[in-house]
Enzyme design. Structure first.
Site, PDB file in Angstrom:
ATOM      1  N   SER A 257      29.814  65.840  67.647  1.00 42.03           N
ATOM      2  CA  SER A 257      28.765  65.680  66.637  1.00 42.03           C
ATOM      3  C   SER A 257      28.515  67.032  65.997  1.00 42.03           C
ATOM      4  CB  SER A 257      27.486  65.169  67.296  1.00 42.03           C
ATOM      5  OG  SER A 257      26.873  66.232  67.999  1.00 42.03           O
ATOM      6  N   LYS A 258      27.598  67.036  65.032  1.00 39.64           N
ATOM      7  CA  LYS A 258      27.297  68.267  64.297  1.00 39.64           C
ATOM      8  C   LYS A 258      26.882  69.408  65.212  1.00 39.64           C
ATOM      9  CE  LYS A 258      26.476  66.756  59.641  1.00 39.64           C
ATOM     10  NZ  LYS A 258      27.801  66.990  59.136  1.00 39.64           N
ATOM     11  N   ARG A 259      26.339  69.047  66.366  1.00 44.06           N
ATOM     12  CA  ARG A 259      25.943  70.096  67.311  1.00 44.06           C
ATOM     13  C   ARG A 259      27.128  70.973  67.692  1.00 44.06           C
ATOM     14  NH1 ARG A 259      25.221  68.411  72.183  1.00 44.06           N
ATOM     15  NH2 ARG A 259      25.960  66.330  71.706  1.00 44.06           N
ATOM     16  N   GLY A 261      29.535  71.848  65.697  1.00 43.18           N
ATOM     17  CA  GLY A 261      30.097  72.544  64.552  1.00 43.18           C
ATOM     18  C   GLY A 261      30.482  71.526  63.501  1.00 43.18           C
TER      19      GLY A 261
END
Ligand code: GLU
Length: 490
Positions: A257-259, A261
């Site tokens: 996920s965006k966490r 990167g």
């Protein structure tokens, strides 16, 4: 085993960008089509009108084009193919839904006022699941009652009637046979009360009409598959093969996920990853060639790819590995390809010269030979080239440390010796540099740092002797002498 030519598809919902998981699915489909001489179809699943727009679609097309994933078919005749759009096929889904009602496989459901829950597909279902109560549906109403409701335009969904008993089983090329008890499947909506199809209906109608023989998609669709298999069976058409590819996890083993990167492939482009490296990296997320080989061109992947190499275990996205692979591809790419990739970065940095398309091309190629090994990303190329083509800006700390009065003398000597060198190439230059250090009684390493700081103003540069050769005699002498002048008096 069917001998029909393979037909596969990538069917993204337009979310505005091509994310890593989608890109990997697209790549696997494309590789299999290219390896077998099959057909690769791109279909945009844009029946959710609120979420879809041209900009959303463009994000996906940009990602596909960056990765070089070309598709073979589209609705229009002539010119490059546009993808298929589900939003252009709504009448077809409505007709198939009506056909399923007529054949007794689906029914009208007028219970719009009943309490509803949203399923994972965003599909609304009355809270009657489990009871299989058919009150207020065309299964219990008389034909006249149904006709009256239809004539009055009463809102209704069309729901597929899942057999109460039995099991729905399908072979999966990655996971082996998968089966679900029908009793655990709700009577799912295929056409919403607003006339729009649900994903299950549109995906099956399209895969049927587009004669898709093999569905390759993410693991998250396994639980949708029995419903789709039931639809194929109700329609009396062959069920395609399925291959559900494992999830992509971040280094912490949580779903990517965006966490972790960037999740959009175009963000990787913006970070200076070359598409050749991205393709190679994505291919190895869940697929293995069965050997230790890690570096592949797209052509090699096309030769090697097969469904058997897809692992059932989840794949871990390792950004360091991507960076390593990027460097490897930057080293391997043909000059013209690398220059094409680096060009926008050089333009952006104000370093591009028109002469690089003409007489200065060979010089740029030589410079890149020096810069490639240190370039982890495309941005490292202007970073390394700048000091070679711009006036030197000295890093004061490097000057203070390395350009001492003693070194200044040796730098002057070096300039004199280089000036009379019969062959100005890296091996001869190396001899002179080392010889000068030895004659002056200084360590070669320390002297080389002084030379380096003179040449580029800082303590990092590509190979010193090659850099001097590349800069040429006049420029090197000018820089070495300017370095000597920077030296602090003893
Ligand atoms: N539009 C679906 C998705 O984006 C397609 C799933 C499928 O390939 O069947 O997940």
């Amino acid at each position: 085993m069917s001998t029909a030519p393979l037909r596969v598809r990538f069917a993204p919902s337009p979310t505005g960008y091509l994310h890593v998981g989608g890109a990997r699915t697209a790549l696997f489909n494309w590789l299999l089509a290219r390896r077998t001489g099959g057909t690769f179809v791109l279909r945009i699943e844009d029946t959710d009108m609120e979420r879809s727009s041209d900009a959303m679609v463009q994000g996906i097309l940009d990602g596909m084009s960056w990765l070089g994933l070309t598709w073979d078919e589209g609705p229009q005749v002539g010119g490059p193919h546009a993808p298929y759009f589900q939003s252009q096929r709504l009448d077809r889904y409505r007709a198939v839904a009506a056909q399923l009602v007529a054949s007794g496989h689906a029914y009208y459901d007028y219970r719009t006022a009943a309490p509803r829950t949203k399923t994972a597909d965003g599909e609304e279902t009355p809270d009657t699941f489990g009871t299989k109560s058919y009150e207020d549906t065309s299964l219990t109403l008389t034909a006249d009652e149904v006709a009256a409701r239809e004539a009055a335009g009463m809102p209704r969904a069309i729901r597929f009637r899942v057999p109460a008993e039995g099991r729905t089983v399908f072979p999966d090329a990655v996971h082996g046979e998968i089966g679900f008890d029908n009793a655990g499947l709700e009577d799912f909506v295929i056409l919403r009360s607003d006339g729009y199809p649900t994903y299950h209906l549109s995906v099956v109608v399209d895969d049927m009409d587009m004669q898709i023989t093999q569905v390759i998609r993410g693991d998250d669709h396994i639980s949708n598959t029995p419903k789709q298999v039931l639809l194929y069976e109700a329609l009396g058409v062959p069920v395609p093969g399925f291959a559900h590819v494992p999830l992509i996890l971040g280094p912490d083993k949580k779903r990517l996920s965006k966490r972790h990167g960037a999740t959009s492939v175009m963000e990787y482009s913006a970070q200076g990853i070359v598409p050749e490296a991205m393709v190679n990296f994505l291919a190895l997320l869940g697929w293995s060639p069965g050997t230790d080989q890690e570096l592949f061109s797209a052509a090699e992947l096309v030769e090697r790819f097969d469904l058997e190499g897809i692992s059932g275990g989840n794949a871990v996205f390792n950004p360091e590995k991507l960076e390593w692979m990027n460097n490897q591809h930057i080293m391997l790419l043909p000059d013209d390809v690398l220059i094409a990739h680096a060009r926008p970065w050089l333009v952006e940095a104000g370093l591009w010269r028109d002469a690089y398309d003409g007489e200065a091309r060979p010089w740029l190629v030589r410079a890149l030979t020096l810069l490639r090994p240190r370039a982890k990303r495309l941005g490292d190329i202007p970073e390394g080239l700048g000091p070679l083509v711009r006036p030197v800006t000295f890093d004061p700390a490097a000057v203070a440390r390395h350009l001492t009065a003693e070194m200044a003398q040796h730098l002057e000597t070096l300039a004199e010796r280089l000036a009379v060198l019969p062959t100005f190439d890296a091996p001869s230059i190396e001899q002179v540099v080392r010889g000068t250090a030895e004659a002056g009684g200084v360590k070669a390493g320390a002297f080389m740092q002084a030379v380096r700081v003179s040449l580029v103003g800082r303590t990092v540069s590509p190979g010193l002797f090659e850099t001097i050769e590349l800069l040429g005699l006049d420029e090197s002498l000018a820089r070495i002498r300017a370095g000597a002048r920077q030296a602090q008096p003893a």
